[in-house]
Design a protein around this motif. Structure first.
Motif, PDB file in Angstrom:
ATOM      1  N   THR A   1     -31.073 -56.918  -5.324  1.00  0.00           N
ATOM      2  CA  THR A   1     -30.716 -57.512  -4.393  1.00  0.00           C
ATOM      3  C   THR A   1     -29.113 -56.407  -4.497  1.00  0.00           C
ATOM      4  OG1 THR A   1     -30.419 -59.743  -4.402  1.00  0.00           O
ATOM      5  CG2 THR A   1     -28.742 -59.072  -3.511  1.00  0.00           C
TER       6      THR A   1
ATOM      7  N   ARG B   1     -29.260 -54.088  -1.199  1.00  0.00           N
ATOM      8  CA  ARG B   1     -28.356 -53.649  -0.329  1.00  0.00           C
ATOM      9  C   ARG B   1     -27.828 -52.180  -0.216  1.00  0.00           C
ATOM     10  NH1 ARG B   1     -24.240 -57.473  -2.735  1.00  0.00           N
ATOM     11  NH2 ARG B   1     -25.885 -59.215  -1.788  1.00  0.00           N
TER      12      ARG B   1
ATOM     13  N   ARG C   1     -28.548 -61.828  11.295  1.00  0.00           N
ATOM     14  CA  ARG C   1     -27.663 -61.544   9.548  1.00  0.00           C
ATOM     15  C   ARG C   1     -28.709 -60.436   9.441  1.00  0.00           C
ATOM     16  NH1 ARG C   1     -29.996 -65.161   4.573  1.00  0.00           N
ATOM     17  NH2 ARG C   1     -31.802 -64.381   5.347  1.00  0.00           N
TER      18      ARG C   1
ATOM     19  N   GLY D   1     -26.266 -56.008   7.024  1.00  0.00           N
ATOM     20  CA  GLY D   1     -26.763 -55.076   5.611  1.00  0.00           C
ATOM     21  C   GLY D   1     -26.959 -53.964   6.059  1.00  0.00           C
TER      22      GLY D   1
ATOM     23  N   ASP E   1     -32.856 -62.617   3.364  1.00  0.00           N
ATOM     24  CA  ASP E   1     -33.619 -63.176   1.881  1.00  0.00           C
ATOM     25  C   ASP E   1     -33.202 -61.454   1.045  1.00  0.00           C
ATOM     26  OD1 ASP E   1     -33.799 -65.311   2.660  1.00  0.00           O
ATOM     27  OD2 ASP E   1     -35.720 -65.398   2.815  1.00  0.00           O
TER      28      ASP E   1
ATOM     29  N   TYR F   1     -29.194 -60.539   0.901  1.00  0.00           N
ATOM     30  CA  TYR F   1     -28.356 -61.544   0.933  1.00  0.00           C
ATOM     31  C   TYR F   1     -28.437 -62.567  -0.776  1.00  0.00           C
ATOM     32  CZ  TYR F   1     -26.439 -59.633   4.807  1.00  0.00           C
ATOM     33  OH  TYR F   1     -25.511 -58.919   5.753  1.00  0.00           O
TER      34      TYR F   1
ATOM     35  N   THR G   1     -31.527 -64.847  -1.137  1.00  0.00           N
ATOM     36  CA  THR G   1     -31.042 -66.228  -0.540  1.00  0.00           C
ATOM     37  C   THR G   1     -32.660 -66.271  -0.364  1.00  0.00           C
ATOM     38  OG1 THR G   1     -31.183 -65.360   1.406  1.00  0.00           O
ATOM     39  CG2 THR G   1     -29.390 -66.166   1.023  1.00  0.00           C
TER      40      THR G   1
END
Ligand code: PRP
Ligand code: URA
Length: 209
Positions: A26, A30, A79, A83, A203, A206, A208
């Protein structure tokens, strides 16, 4: 018909490979998305207008260029679009930011709007709609519809990865909107995911599932 620009700079393509790789964690995902967004911002602003002004250097007067024309607005689609936002703001720190909240219904694949907050002078700005994924195109079309309904006229779209189906849908619905992507992939699968793509961008950004 508006332009489709594939940002094929080697740095973008190199980083995109590791964004796609399912072993990328992650934190690295990111950071890489942020870096590619900055590089893509460089490409997407290549044609913004300039004007000449005079400045005094320590030794003489110089005629030199500054950015002119409309001010910019960045519109991340929540969402996953968030990013890419900071990466673009690194090059365009004075841009105002409007948020469009949409999620894709997993059954119908239709976008559902849940939030919208735009700068008060959004109609006067040149806008860049930001989202890592252009799959069916439904979310992008809905976001652009929402902007046009509020009087916006100058809109560009910026995605990391696009499916041919999504590009065609946006070009048909909004032939005035230029689309900037880092890659055009093969197709969509039965669940509307881009193949080979990168999986679910939100996902992966973040953590998730
Ligand atoms: C993803 C992606 C796009 C949309 C693309 O968002 O970030 O907004 O799907 O698909 P489409 O082109 O078929 O509309 P998602 O709905 O998963 O929401 P999220 O960003 O909140 O995760
Ligand atoms: N949204 C994603 O996050 N990934 C896809 O492949 C398609 C839609």
């Amino acid at each position: 018909m508006a332009k489709l620009v594939v940002c094929d700079h080697p740095l973008i393509q190199h980083k995109l490979t590791f964004i796609r790789d399912m072993r990328t964690n992650t934190k690295d995902f990111r950071e890489l998305v942020d870096e590619v967004a900055t590089l893509m911002a460089y490409e997407i602003t290549r044609d913004i207008p300039l004007e000449s002004i005079k400045v005094q250097t320590p030794v003489a007067e110089a005629e030199s260029k500054v950015i002119s024309g409309r001010m910019l607005g960045l519109i991340p689609i929540l969402r996953a679009g968030l990013g890419m936002l900071d990466g673009v703001l690194k090059l365009l720190p004075a841009a105002k930011v409007g948020h469009v909240g949409l999620f894709r219904d997993p059954q119908t694949l239709q976008p559902v709007e849940y939030y919208i907050k735009l700068p008060t002078d959004v109609q006067e700005r040149e806008l860049i709609v930001i989202d890592p994924m252009l799959a069916t195109g439904g979310s992008a079309i809905a976001a652009i519809d929402a902007l046009k309904k509020r009087g916006c006229t100058q809109i560009k779209m910026m995605n990391l990865i696009a499916a041919p189906e999504g590009i065609k849908a946006v070009q048909e619905a909004h032939p005035d909107v230029d689309i900037y992507v880092a890659a055009v992939d093969e197709c969509l699968n039965d669940h509307g995911y881009i193949i080979p793509g990168l999986g679910d961008a939100g996902d992966r950004l973040y953590g998730t599932k």
